[in-house]
Design a protein around this motif. Structure first.
Motif, PDB file in Angstrom:
ATOM      1  N   UNK A 193      11.506 -53.596   1.524  1.00  0.00           N
ATOM      2  CA  UNK A 193      12.361 -54.221   2.542  1.00  0.00           C
ATOM      3  C   UNK A 193      13.671 -53.457   2.678  1.00  0.00           C
ATOM      4  N   UNK A 194      14.279 -53.086   1.541  1.00  0.00           N
ATOM      5  CA  UNK A 194      15.519 -52.302   1.578  1.00  0.00           C
ATOM      6  C   UNK A 194      15.300 -50.995   2.326  1.00  0.00           C
ATOM      7  N   UNK A 195      14.190 -50.343   2.037  1.00  0.00           N
ATOM      8  CA  UNK A 195      13.887 -49.064   2.667  1.00  0.00           C
ATOM      9  C   UNK A 195      13.732 -49.215   4.178  1.00  0.00           C
ATOM     10  N   UNK A 196      12.959 -50.211   4.606  1.00  0.00           N
ATOM     11  CA  UNK A 196      12.752 -50.425   6.039  1.00  0.00           C
ATOM     12  C   UNK A 196      14.062 -50.734   6.749  1.00  0.00           C
ATOM     13  N   UNK A 197      14.846 -51.627   6.165  1.00  0.00           N
ATOM     14  CA  UNK A 197      16.110 -52.012   6.815  1.00  0.00           C
ATOM     15  C   UNK A 197      17.085 -50.844   6.870  1.00  0.00           C
ATOM     16  N   UNK A 225      16.381 -47.624   6.940  1.00  0.00           N
ATOM     17  CA  UNK A 225      15.934 -46.688   7.977  1.00  0.00           C
ATOM     18  C   UNK A 225      16.297 -47.209   9.369  1.00  0.00           C
ATOM     19  N   UNK A 226      16.176 -48.522   9.549  1.00  0.00           N
ATOM     20  CA  UNK A 226      16.533 -49.137  10.840  1.00  0.00           C
ATOM     21  C   UNK A 226      18.020 -48.921  11.143  1.00  0.00           C
ATOM     22  N   UNK A 227      18.861 -49.111  10.134  1.00  0.00           N
ATOM     23  CA  UNK A 227      20.303 -48.921  10.315  1.00  0.00           C
ATOM     24  C   UNK A 227      20.604 -47.488  10.739  1.00  0.00           C
ATOM     25  N   UNK A 228      19.989 -46.520  10.055  1.00  0.00           N
ATOM     26  CA  UNK A 228      20.231 -45.112  10.373  1.00  0.00           C
ATOM     27  C   UNK A 228      19.779 -44.777  11.792  1.00  0.00           C
ATOM     28  N   UNK A 229      18.627 -45.304  12.188  1.00  0.00           N
ATOM     29  CA  UNK A 229      18.110 -44.987  13.530  1.00  0.00           C
ATOM     30  C   UNK A 229      18.975 -45.537  14.636  1.00  0.00           C
ATOM     31  N   UNK A 230      19.747 -46.588  14.356  1.00  0.00           N
ATOM     32  CA  UNK A 230      20.525 -47.250  15.404  1.00  0.00           C
ATOM     33  C   UNK A 230      22.022 -47.014  15.261  1.00  0.00           C
ATOM     34  N   UNK A 280      29.356 -43.132  10.002  1.00  0.00           N
ATOM     35  CA  UNK A 280      29.091 -43.567   8.639  1.00  0.00           C
ATOM     36  C   UNK A 280      28.358 -44.900   8.701  1.00  0.00           C
ATOM     37  N   UNK A 281      27.129 -45.000   8.186  1.00  0.00           N
ATOM     38  CA  UNK A 281      26.410 -46.288   8.230  1.00  0.00           C
ATOM     39  C   UNK A 281      27.147 -47.339   7.406  1.00  0.00           C
ATOM     40  N   UNK A 282      27.217 -48.559   7.940  1.00  0.00           N
ATOM     41  CA  UNK A 282      28.042 -49.585   7.302  1.00  0.00           C
ATOM     42  C   UNK A 282      27.356 -50.942   7.222  1.00  0.00           C
ATOM     43  N   UNK A 283      26.072 -51.004   7.487  1.00  0.00           N
ATOM     44  CA  UNK A 283      25.363 -52.283   7.428  1.00  0.00           C
ATOM     45  C   UNK A 283      24.428 -52.311   6.228  1.00  0.00           C
ATOM     46  N   UNK A 284      24.043 -53.524   5.838  1.00  0.00           N
ATOM     47  CA  UNK A 284      23.122 -53.667   4.725  1.00  0.00           C
ATOM     48  C   UNK A 284      23.713 -53.095   3.446  1.00  0.00           C
ATOM     49  N   UNK A 285      22.885 -52.447   2.664  1.00  0.00           N
ATOM     50  CA  UNK A 285      23.350 -51.869   1.405  1.00  0.00           C
ATOM     51  C   UNK A 285      24.174 -50.607   1.602  1.00  0.00           C
ATOM     52  N   UNK A 286      24.287 -50.143   2.853  1.00  0.00           N
ATOM     53  CA  UNK A 286      25.203 -49.038   3.128  1.00  0.00           C
ATOM     54  C   UNK A 286      26.654 -49.454   2.946  1.00  0.00           C
ATOM     55  N   UNK A 287      26.899 -50.722   2.793  1.00  0.00           N
ATOM     56  CA  UNK A 287      28.252 -51.179   2.469  1.00  0.00           C
ATOM     57  C   UNK A 287      28.622 -50.822   1.033  1.00  0.00           C
ATOM     58  N   UNK A 311      23.306 -43.823   0.286  1.00  0.00           N
ATOM     59  CA  UNK A 311      21.867 -43.538   0.409  1.00  0.00           C
ATOM     60  C   UNK A 311      21.056 -44.800   0.120  1.00  0.00           C
ATOM     61  N   UNK A 312      21.266 -45.817   0.932  1.00  0.00           N
ATOM     62  CA  UNK A 312      20.553 -47.082   0.721  1.00  0.00           C
ATOM     63  C   UNK A 312      19.048 -46.921   0.901  1.00  0.00           C
ATOM     64  N   UNK A 313      18.649 -46.016   1.806  1.00  0.00           N
ATOM     65  CA  UNK A 313      17.218 -45.781   1.994  1.00  0.00           C
ATOM     66  C   UNK A 313      16.577 -45.217   0.730  1.00  0.00           C
ATOM     67  N   UNK A 314      17.279 -44.325   0.041  1.00  0.00           N
ATOM     68  CA  UNK A 314      16.761 -43.779  -1.212  1.00  0.00           C
ATOM     69  C   UNK A 314      16.755 -44.832  -2.317  1.00  0.00           C
ATOM     70  N   UNK A 315      17.769 -45.687  -2.314  1.00  0.00           N
ATOM     71  CA  UNK A 315      17.780 -46.801  -3.267  1.00  0.00           C
ATOM     72  C   UNK A 315      16.533 -47.657  -3.085  1.00  0.00           C
ATOM     73  N   UNK A 316      16.184 -47.937  -1.821  1.00  0.00           N
ATOM     74  CA  UNK A 316      14.983 -48.726  -1.551  1.00  0.00           C
ATOM     75  C   UNK A 316      13.743 -48.042  -2.077  1.00  0.00           C
ATOM     76  N   UNK A 317      13.663 -46.727  -1.894  1.00  0.00           N
ATOM     77  CA  UNK A 317      12.451 -46.014  -2.301  1.00  0.00           C
ATOM     78  C   UNK A 317      12.292 -45.963  -3.810  1.00  0.00           C
ATOM     79  N   UNK A 318      13.352 -45.665  -4.545  1.00  0.00           N
ATOM     80  CA  UNK A 318      13.196 -45.629  -5.999  1.00  0.00           C
ATOM     81  C   UNK A 318      12.958 -47.034  -6.552  1.00  0.00           C
TER      82      UNK A 318
END
Length: 268
Positions: free
Chosen positions: A170-174, A176-181, A192-199, A203-210
């Motif tokens: 879920x973290x990974x999907x969200x 990636x969504x933040x980065x795309x938008x 600079x991404x600022x939503x979700x765990x990017x706060x 690298x919130x997407x990498x956090x989701x993957x690991x």
């Protein structure tokens, strides 16, 4: 002639790949992997990012599916048709179906991926597909048939591992969504991404993957799963450091006030 895929050969493969992961970890603190934000011309010819991601991720999806199907067709390995093995297959393939057949086609823009990076990733994915699929669907049923019995689904390791994997997914999907938008159509500025765990991390997407592969290692309770988690960290943790430094240079005013970390909130 003894089949090449013996248990000793398998464990030797794990050991070698773990050492390669350590080399990758150290190297990536000195050399930026040349894709995404870090792409430069020095990495040589490049192809369309969407095509690159598809060619990079699809092999592991197909290899694991093939290894499960060959096991299921073998009467001696019929145990792989039981529920725990189905869940292993579905969880693993859920991630790679999304990464192979959905994620690439959601990417925006006309970014490029170096062919060198793509081929290295294909090689890793083929090896990792073999490691995960051969352990789960060939070696474990043959050498440890008691490990993944139906009782495994009520084991705390299985339950906790599944919960961690789903959280990471879920973290990974969200993320990636933040980065795309980050940008509206036609906008070429950087943000600079600022939503979700990017706060908390850059690298919130990498956090989701690991997090996903930590969960997978726990729910399968295997050295193969542990290798995947280890290699993911060896690749993504130093890359998160490169992205952190890139953002710090681009957005110094915003960056300092947020006290962002690289990949693990409040820690690193």
């Amino acid at each position: 002639m003894e089949h090449i895929y013996t248990l000793s050969f398998f464990y030797n493969t794990l050991f070698v790949m773990a050492l390669i992961g350590l080399v990758v970890f150290v190297a990536l603190y000195f050399v930026d992997a040349g894709y995404g934000k870090m792409r430069t011309e020095k990495w040589g010819p490049a192809i369309n990012n969407k095509v690159g991601w598809f060619l990079m991720e699809a092999p592991v999806f197909l290899v694991v599916l093939y290894l499960w199907s060959t096991a299921a067709a073998n009467p001696a390995l019929a145990v792989v048709k039981q529920a725990p093995y189905w869940i292993f297959l579905l969880i693993f393939e859920l991630h790679y179906f999304q990464r192979s057949f959905i994620f690439p086609f959601l990417l925006k823009g006309n970014s490029k991926m170096p062919i060198t990076i793509m081929f290295l990733s294909v090689l890793w994915n083929l090896i990792n597909g073999y490691v995960q699929g051969y352990w789960l669907f060939h070696l474990a049923p043959q050498y440890r048939p008691e490990l993944y019995s139906s009782d495994w689904m009520t084991d705390p390791r299985f339950i906790i591992g599944c919960a961690i994997f789903i959280t990471g997914f879920i973290i990974n999907l969200h993320s990636d969504h933040v980065i795309r938008h980050l940008r509206q159509p036609g906008d070429t500025n950087h943000y600079l991404p600022q939503k979700g765990l990017y706060r908390y991390v850059t690298s919130a997407n990498y956090l989701g993957e690991i997090t996903e592969w930590l969960g997978f290692a726990i729910l399968t309770w295997s050295l193969a799963g542990l290798l995947f988690f280890w290699f993911s960290c060896c690749n993504l943790v130093p890359r998160s450091n490169s992205i952190y430094k890139k953002y710090a240079e681009e957005f110094p005013d915003q960056f300092d006030s947020k006290k962002l970390k690289r990949i693990i909130p409040f820690i690193y």
